[in-house]
Design an enzyme around this catalytic site. Structure first.
Site, PDB file in Angstrom:
ATOM      1  N   GLU A  22       0.831  -1.205   0.000  1.00 24.43           N
ATOM      2  CA  GLU A  22       0.000   0.000   0.000  1.00 24.43           C
ATOM      3  C   GLU A  22       0.867   1.258   0.000  1.00 24.43           C
ATOM      4  O   GLU A  22       0.573   2.244  -0.689  1.00 24.43           O
ATOM      5  CB  GLU A  22      -0.914   0.014   1.223  1.00 24.43           C
ATOM      6  CG  GLU A  22      -1.952  -1.086   1.251  1.00 24.43           C
ATOM      7  CD  GLU A  22      -2.800  -1.024   2.495  1.00 24.43           C
ATOM      8  OE1 GLU A  22      -3.971  -0.604   2.391  1.00 24.43           O
ATOM      9  OE2 GLU A  22      -2.291  -1.383   3.579  1.00 24.43           O
ATOM     10  N   LYS A 100     -11.571   3.593   1.770  1.00 21.03           N
ATOM     11  CA  LYS A 100     -10.693   2.822   0.892  1.00 21.03           C
ATOM     12  C   LYS A 100     -11.589   1.960   0.009  1.00 21.03           C
ATOM     13  O   LYS A 100     -12.138   0.960   0.459  1.00 21.03           O
ATOM     14  CB  LYS A 100      -9.777   1.896   1.708  1.00 21.03           C
ATOM     15  CG  LYS A 100      -8.496   2.497   2.201  1.00 21.03           C
ATOM     16  CD  LYS A 100      -7.647   1.404   2.834  1.00 21.03           C
ATOM     17  CE  LYS A 100      -6.312   1.961   3.339  1.00 21.03           C
ATOM     18  NZ  LYS A 100      -5.479   0.876   3.909  1.00 21.03           N
TER      19      LYS A 100
END
Length: 293
Positions: A22, A100
């Protein structure tokens, strides 16, 4: 009901997350904002300076989301709320939702999100000192409060000299009350006050004993709570002349939450306030209206 401005589904590319992938590859984030503010003047004058500039808000959020990475979207949301409240004084409350859309977690779902709400709160603090240079400790405590981005000192009472409260023999106190505005939640705000006390050499060796500085959280908005960590309003507020006399000076019509009585009513019905003597008047000049610049 407060007026509101909403910025929905702002989208940015950022590098926030716990996993190395990420923070290396990045991903899309969506942010919703709901800002509470008084929009009457904007609606009646049609002037931009009477509202919150949406484009400026967008730029602030963009800078944070596309900036240095956070491990948690909780931290990302907290920083967005803090920046908005610092940068836009008309905003009284900020609701932030960070999403997200494609988190790297096994399973079938649309997104994960965190939603937080932070607001400006008016609080009242009691300050006291009876060790060393008492005046200096009061001044330094106010300076430390003002130096914190999440706190603004709004108004200070005059300073009063009072006899000690409680069974311990000790020198007389200088006491005062300050009205502040903060967007700390109650417990973190209390911890910040305790940090300032520690930095100013406050020792907690004797209950009701002498101290370089004492910062008491008296009232925090309309909050009413009672726990081992924090009781609001302060449980002794209605019985302490050295609190009520300076408080009635700056907020006589404040209705103390939970007690449902005004500060003026509490003061007028208190016995034994004669030992609280004016030491220095707040004349509006100098630092906090009390000290030389």
């Amino acid at each position: 009901m407060a007026d509101r401005i909403r910025l929905n589904r702002m989208q940015f590319y950022g590098y926030h997350g716990v996993l190395p992938e990420e923070r290396k590859l990045g991903q899309l984030f969506a942010v919703d904002l709901e800002l509470s503010c008084d929009l009457y003047q904007a609606g009646t004058t049609d002037q931009l300076d009477q509202t919150v500039n949406y484009a400026a808000v967008f730029d602030q959020v963009k800078e944070i989301v596309e900036g240095p990475p956070f491990m948690l979207i909780e931290a990302l949301a907290e920083n967005i709320a803090e920046r908005v409240l610092i940068s836009f004084s008309k905003v009284t409350k900020c609701l932030v939702k960070v999403m997200k859309p494609n988190p790297p977690i096994a399973g079938h779902y649309e997104s994960v999100s965190v939603e937080i709400e932070r607001s400006r709160t008016t609080a009242y603090l009691g300050l006291g000192s009876n060790i060393g240079n008492r005046e200096s400790y009061l001044e330094r405590a106010l300076e430390a409060l003002q130096a914190e981005q999440k706190i603004r000192v709004v108004h200070c009472s005059s300073i009063y000299e009072t006899e000690p409260y409680g069974p311990v023999r000790q020198p007389d106190f200088l006491n005062m009350v300050a009205q502040v505005e903060t967007f700390f939640p109650p417990l973190p705000f209390l911890r910040k006050l305790q940090e300032i006390e520690t930095a100013l050499s406050r020792a907690r060796e004797v209950h009701w004993g002498p101290r370089t500085i004492d910062l008491d959280l008296l009232v925090f908005g309309q909050k009413v709570t009672c726990s081992e960590a924090l009781s609001l309003p302060h449980p002794e507020i209605a019985r302490r002349a050295f609190v009520l006399k300076p408080l009635v000076e700056i907020a006589p019509h404040l209705v103390v939450p939970g007690l449902h009585r005004s500060v003026m009513d509490l003061w007028q019905n208190l016995n034994g306030g004669e030992d609280v003597q004016l030491w220095r008047t707040n004349n509006g000049g100098g630092k906090f209206g009390l000290f030389e610049n």
